[in-house]
Scaffold this active site. Structure first.
Site, PDB file in Angstrom:
ATOM      1  N   LYS B  80      73.086  39.560  52.268  1.00 24.75           N
ATOM      2  CA  LYS B  80      73.282  39.049  50.909  1.00 24.75           C
ATOM      3  C   LYS B  80      74.256  39.969  50.174  1.00 24.75           C
ATOM      4  O   LYS B  80      74.161  41.198  50.263  1.00 24.75           O
ATOM      5  CB  LYS B  80      71.933  38.991  50.182  1.00 24.75           C
ATOM      6  CG  LYS B  80      71.982  38.235  48.856  1.00 24.75           C
ATOM      7  CD  LYS B  80      70.584  38.143  48.233  1.00 24.75           C
ATOM      8  CE  LYS B  80      70.595  37.419  46.899  1.00 24.75           C
ATOM      9  NZ  LYS B  80      69.249  37.381  46.285  1.00 24.75           N
ATOM     10  N   SER B 155      68.107  32.896  44.379  1.00 25.92           N
ATOM     11  CA  SER B 155      69.514  33.239  44.388  1.00 25.92           C
ATOM     12  C   SER B 155      70.111  33.416  45.778  1.00 25.92           C
ATOM     13  O   SER B 155      71.315  33.339  45.950  1.00 25.92           O
ATOM     14  CB  SER B 155      69.707  34.544  43.621  1.00 25.92           C
ATOM     15  OG  SER B 155      69.032  35.613  44.289  1.00 25.92           O
ATOM     16  N   SER B 179      63.669  34.668  45.061  1.00 24.53           N
ATOM     17  CA  SER B 179      65.006  34.440  45.614  1.00 24.53           C
ATOM     18  C   SER B 179      65.117  34.527  47.125  1.00 24.53           C
ATOM     19  O   SER B 179      66.163  34.206  47.688  1.00 24.53           O
ATOM     20  CB  SER B 179      66.009  35.411  44.987  1.00 24.53           C
ATOM     21  OG  SER B 179      66.256  35.051  43.657  1.00 24.53           O
TER      22      SER B 179
END
Lengths: 500, 500, 101
Positions: B80, B155, B179
């Site tokens: 990420k 997210s 997330s």
């Protein structure tokens, strides 16, 4: 704002007002590393070479507390007679400023590590004033800005600024006094004496270099006046940039006279930050703030609470050195000194040296006299500090011993000390090289005595007639003839013997 | 045998036996990214060179007869874009960090490198991890491989989409309010939020420091467990890192996959159902609960009344912390700077740069947080939210005194359509309803696929929660459930995904 | 309870050093209003409960300290590598209006 800086005569200020002071002193700790990262905590250095992701505020970087910094804060709190919080935290003080990499300062807010203490401060005349300590808390220093363009590196009028973050994250302790009231004309002196005492304390604890010239100790002075007979504090100003002990006194005095002039003219004091001008001893207002600051403090989520155990605190209490005022008291008692003698001993910075000289075998009175008088003069002449003089307590003790055993007269002893200071070696070496030993051979002395007596028969008559004090003239002549290398006491004895 | 469809555990076994090379496996995934990522936008940045170099090193090690650096050595991964990678772009999905090359690795990144895990690239995300759909990325939304008109969750939608589209067998996410788990649920993949403090946050660009937690994302429970063990563990660079042994999650996953759940008590959170929950989600959840019961678990209903206040508390705490965490993006030391024309002041340039660099959701949250921390509002907002946190923690404690794990749907609905909720922040926030309590209490939680919703044919996730430091407990339940579900359904859910 | 005005949003933006356009003010004001109204719910529950200390952290750790030992940091070049502008080994920034605090 009045265009002309007006001040009121200091005595007149005190006729109408009582000053109230609040002093905030920032002390940079002398830990090896910064408060929240492993970067070296050193003064100066090439810009941005003592930085890492944490103290540069890079995305993702996290703080970890320096245990030594916490320990120093606790020791400082204990030395200031404070309570040590059993549990406290860091908070974030949020405001934007380019010298602060994260745009928040990691600082303690409503949970300081130490609170509610006091510091006893000795004024010039020996009076002791107790200054209350509100709190001592930990925080981090900011980076340094260099303002380019415009007038002489000042922020105002600069075209741009250059930032160096070597100092960012250096551990700071902020020590805040309780309001200091009722000092009257002594308020400026109390301010200076307090900062002086705090400085001595930090030195004794060994937690900071406390170099005001390098910014490792910085003082902000809050000053307000209240009309005599009232009890409500007036509006205060905060004067920053007070970078020497003398400036602390000057800044407070100036603010008192300035505020009094404003108030007497019917004006009111603006609560503001002011800057001390070293050059002329005045203060000038900072830029007015657009809005009142709202720092939006909240507990720092990247750090965990500090909960010093009682055992740890007591262990640290055990590491406290003898504190300056305790030592003063003890030394005065042990050595039987007057207040004045004690003050001279400590003000000249001679106390340690005298103690070491005494340890090396010298009597207190002699050791004190040498360091506080003759050697202090020598230091002043050479524009250096007493401990910097190139003579050791052991050497001074040796000189004193030689006087005691009659090998040196006081005059000769001073010559020996000069020799040591000039780098000619130990006292015995100097004596040998310069041939300074006292003439103690009675036969040699008797020859000189007889010669002097022969040239002054009238004096001999007087002595024989009972005027013993007339012997001084003969002694003087003998001393002159022996170039001072005779023991005057022995000479006197011989003169009196000869005249019987 | 299609390499990209294999699990990480299978790939690792074949790489370590020399049957497959890590370079070939890594290249196969890079090829897949080249082929399908135009349709998905799962990757922000692909680092083919870095990944292949790391793969080649693993191959060389194995060829030399050295033991693999870790059980996952050679198996590539998507990281990420919120974790720093030295010399490799890290944007956090924000324009403000476009082009920034971090000078340091996050601890998670370092551990992956040391474990011989080739990092394929950085996965897309909502800007600074604020969002539930990955639509808030400044670099365009990521699409759900199950239906490219829908969101992949957020997210961490880049990581979940990459897994579901076989662009990577493993990925790292971060979970502040869901997330990792919510994207896992809506893409039919496994996402784990470890116990807070279990995985280092050093180098994880902070959104909300007291809630953020990095964790493993994978297509199977065992793969997630293997990755969990690689990235977890105490880190002296993170003050909130737990200094105790990592729970043995791999062992727990293996045990779960091969056994039943006799003696395990499972609590169904009664608050997470009813209004606002999609029927297909509730049905899938009900089936999952039946499956657990069939495996021998004792299932009881548990009420956690204060969970109703989790969402509002979260939307105060997270924005408050973010308003402070994101203050550092001020265009002074790094990041986008606009308006520096030599005339504008630093203050003006900061404002202009932050306006240009942040998207609307980030701005909204910064303002909410600024408001909640302001003097006068702090107690009512931030203070109360912190108290709610205490109440939620108490609810969890009461629940775990009766059961071993808690279960709920991971999200109230399946993947919604891109654009459907962008103008309605409150609707968007509801996606995190079930996942937030675990963040507030710092507990462990994960999402495991529970099938497709009957009403829209999209993946649904089962959330399994466990007490802090009992991550292994939820892995055991998850693995047992996964094995039973897949057996009953005739294969893994991911195999039902349509071809891109 | 909140009912946040356009002016308040502008003030918040200023505190947060966020430039906002008039259009954004129009959008943000009602959105923030809805959000704040919704989150204000936290006050309800706490008001009814006795003895609820705040939790700022899920983990109950204390006294996490580092040894006072110097660690290798960044070089000047690395430190300045992301700087929008640099000069003489320092970060170059526009002229600063405010005073140091």
């Amino acid at each position: 704002m009045t265009a002309i800086a007006e001040t009121l005569d200091f005595d007149e200020v005190l006729e109408h007002f009582d000053p109230v002071l609040g002093l905030e002193v920032h002390v940079e700790l002398n830990t090896n590393t910064k408060m929240f990262c492993g970067c070296a905590n050193v003064f100066g250095g090439e810009p941005n070479t003592h930085v890492c992701p944490t103290c540069l505020g890079l995305p993702g970087a996290l703080p970890v507390m320096n245990g030594k910094g916490v320990e120093s804060a606790i020791r400082m709190g204990l030395a200031l007679n404070c309570e040590i919080a059993p549990w406290c935290r860091f908070a974030r003080k949020n405001y934007f400023y380019p010298d602060m990499p994260k745009n928040f300062q990691t600082s303690q807010y409503d949970e300081p590590i130490a609170f509610d203490g006091h510091l006893d401060v000795v004024l010039d005349d020996g009076e002791v004033v107790r200054v209350g300590i509100e709190r001592a808390h930990m925080e981090e220093d900011t980076g340094k800005s260099l303002h380019v363009g415009g007038a002489t590196g000042r922020i105002h009028g600069a075209e741009h600024s250059l930032l160096d973050y070597n100092r960012a994250g250096v551990p700071l302790i902020e020590i805040v006094t309780k309001p200091i009231e009722g000092m009257g004309h002594r308020a400026p002196e109390v301010a200076r004496a307090y900062v002086t005492a705090l400085r001595e304390l930090m030195l004794a604890l060994g937690v900071s270099d406390v170099r005001m010239d390098q910014g490792s100790m910085r003082c902000d002075a809050n000053v307000s006046l209240m009309p005599k007979g009232t009890t409500e504090f007036g509006t205060r100003t905060e004067t920053k940039n007070v970078n020497s002990l003398r400036s602390v006194e000057r800044a407070v005095r100036y603010e008192m006279t300035r505020q009094a002039a404003v108030l007497r003219a019917g004006g009111s004091i603006t609560q503001e930050t002011r800057h001390f001008q070293e050059a002329d001893g005045t203060t000038s207002p900072g830029r007015p703030k657009e809005t009142s600051e709202d720092y939006r403090y909240f507990p720092e989520p990247d750090l965990v609470p500090i909960a010093p155990s009682r055992e740890w605190v007591e262990e640290l209490r055990g590491t406290l050195p003898e504190l300056p005022w305790e030592r003063r008291k003890r030394v005065q008692q042990e050595w039987g000194l007057t207040d004045e003698e004690t003050r001279d001993l400590f003000n000249t910075g001679a106390a340690d040296l005298v103690a070491m000289t005494v340890d090396a075998g010298a009597p207190v009175a002699e050791a004190r006299s040498w360091w506080v008088q003759y050697l202090t003069q020598q230091a002043n002449t050479r524009e250096t500090e007493l401990p910097e003089l190139p003579i050791t307590p052991a050497q001074v003790a040796r000189v004193i011993a030689l006087i005691g055993e009659g090998t040196l007269t006081h005059k000769l002893a001073r010559e020996v000390v000069q020799g040591v200071l000039a780098g000619e070696g130990d006292p015995d070496q100097v004596i040998a090289d310069r041939g300074l030993e006292v003439v103690s051979d009675d036969s040699a002395l008797l020859a000189a005595v007889d010669e002097a007596l022969a040239t002054q028969p009238d004096v001999v008559e007087k002595i024989r007639g009972g005027k013993v004090q007339a012997a001084g003239a003969i002694v003087g002549a003998v001393m002159k003839a022996t170039k001072g290398q005779a023991d005057a006491k022995r000479v006197r004895e011989l003169v009196l013997e000869r005249c019987q | 045998m299609n390499v990209i469809k294999q699990t990480a555990a299978e790939l690792a076994a074949r790489i370590h036996s020399g049957e497959l090379s890590s370079v070939d496996v890594t290249q196969a995934h890079l090829d897949r990214i080249t082929k399908v990522d135009d349709q998905l936008n799962a990757f922000r940045h692909v680092d083919a060179e870095g990944a292949l170099a790391a793969a080649a090193k693993v191959d060389a090690d194995i060829a030399a007869g050295n033991p693999p650096a870790s059980p996952l050595a050679g198996v590539p991964l998507g990281l990420k874009d919120v974790l720093t990678t030295k010399g490799v772009p890290t944007t956090c999905g924000s324009k403000t960090l476009e082009g920034w090359l971090p000078p340091y690795d996050a601890t998670v990144t370092r551990k992956l490198r040391e474990a011989g895990v080739p990092i394929l690239g950085k996965t897309n995300m909502d800007e600074f991890a604020m969002g539930s759909s990955t639509e808030n990325s400044a670099y365009g939304p990521t699409r759900n491989p199950w239906d490219t008109s829908r969101i992949p969750g957020g997210s961490g939608g880049g990581s979940s989409a990459a897994l579901a589209a076989f662009e990577a067998p493993l990925a790292i996410g971060t979970d502040t309010g869901g997330s990792i788990r919510q994207p896992g649920a809506v893409t039919g993949t496994v996402g784990v939020k470890p116990t807070y403090g279990g995985v280092s946050r050093y180098g994880l660009v902070a959104f909300s420091s007291s809630l953020d937690q990095a964790g493993p994302c994978a297509r199977t429970v065992l793969d997630a467990a293997l990755l969990h063990e690689v990235i977890a563990g105490h880190d002296p660079m993170d003050s909130t890192s737990i200094n105790s042994p990592v729970p043995n999650v791999v062992e727990a996953a293996r045990q779960g996959a091969s056994g039943d759940l006799t003696g395990v008590k499972v609590g169904v959170v009664t608050e997470f159902s009813g209004e606002g929950y999609q029927q297909g989600v509730l049905d899938s959840f009900q089936a999952a609960v039946e499956q657990l019961r069939a495996l021998g678990a004792e299932v009881v209903e548990i009420s956690c009344p204060n969970f109703a206040y989790a969402l509002p508390a979260y939307y105060l705490i997270a924005p408050s912390e973010c308003s402070s965490n994101l203050a550092r993006f001020d265009a002074m030391r790094y990041g986008l700077r606009v308006g520096d024309d030599g005339d504008r002041s630093a203050e003006e340039v900061m404002s202009a740069s932050r306006e240009a660099g942040f998207g609307p959701e980030v701005k909204r949250r910064i303002m909410i947080g600024t408001y909640a921390l302001s003097s006068g509002y702090y107690d009512a907002y931030y203070g109360s939210a912190q108290q709610v946190r205490t109440l939620i923690t108490r609810d969890f404690a009461a629940a775990y005194s009766q059961v071993d794990v808690l279960v709920s749907p991971t999200t109230p609905t399946t993947a919604f359509r891109i654009g459907e909720r962008v103008d309605d922040p409150m609707a968007m926030y509801l996606a995190d309803l079930c996942t937030i309590p675990a963040n507030l209490a710092g507990n462990a939680a994960m999402s495991v696929p529970s099938g497709l919703a009957a009403d829209d044919g999209l993946p649904v996730g089962l959330q399994i929660m466990a007490p802090a430091l009992a991550d292994d407990r939820m892995y055991r339940v998850a693995a047992a459930y996964e094995t039973a579900r897949d057996a009953a359904a005739g294969g893994a859910l991911i195999n039902q995904i349509p071809e891109l | 309870m909140p009912n946040i005005s356009r002016d308040e949003v502008a003030h918040l933006a200023k505190l947060a050093r966020l430039g906002v356009t008039d259009e954004e003010l129009d959008t943000f004001a009602p959105q923030l209003d809805v959000i704040l109204e919704s989150v204000a719910k936290v006050g309800e529950v706490v008001g009814t409960e006795q003895d609820v200390p705040p939790t700022s952290h899920a983990v109950e750790l204390t006294n996490v300290f580092r040894e006072d030992e110097v660690r290798q940091g960044l070089t000047q070049e690395q430190a300045l590598s992301g700087a929008p502008a640099a000069e003489e080994g320092r970060f170059r920034v526009p002229r600063i209006l405010g005073e140091e605090q």
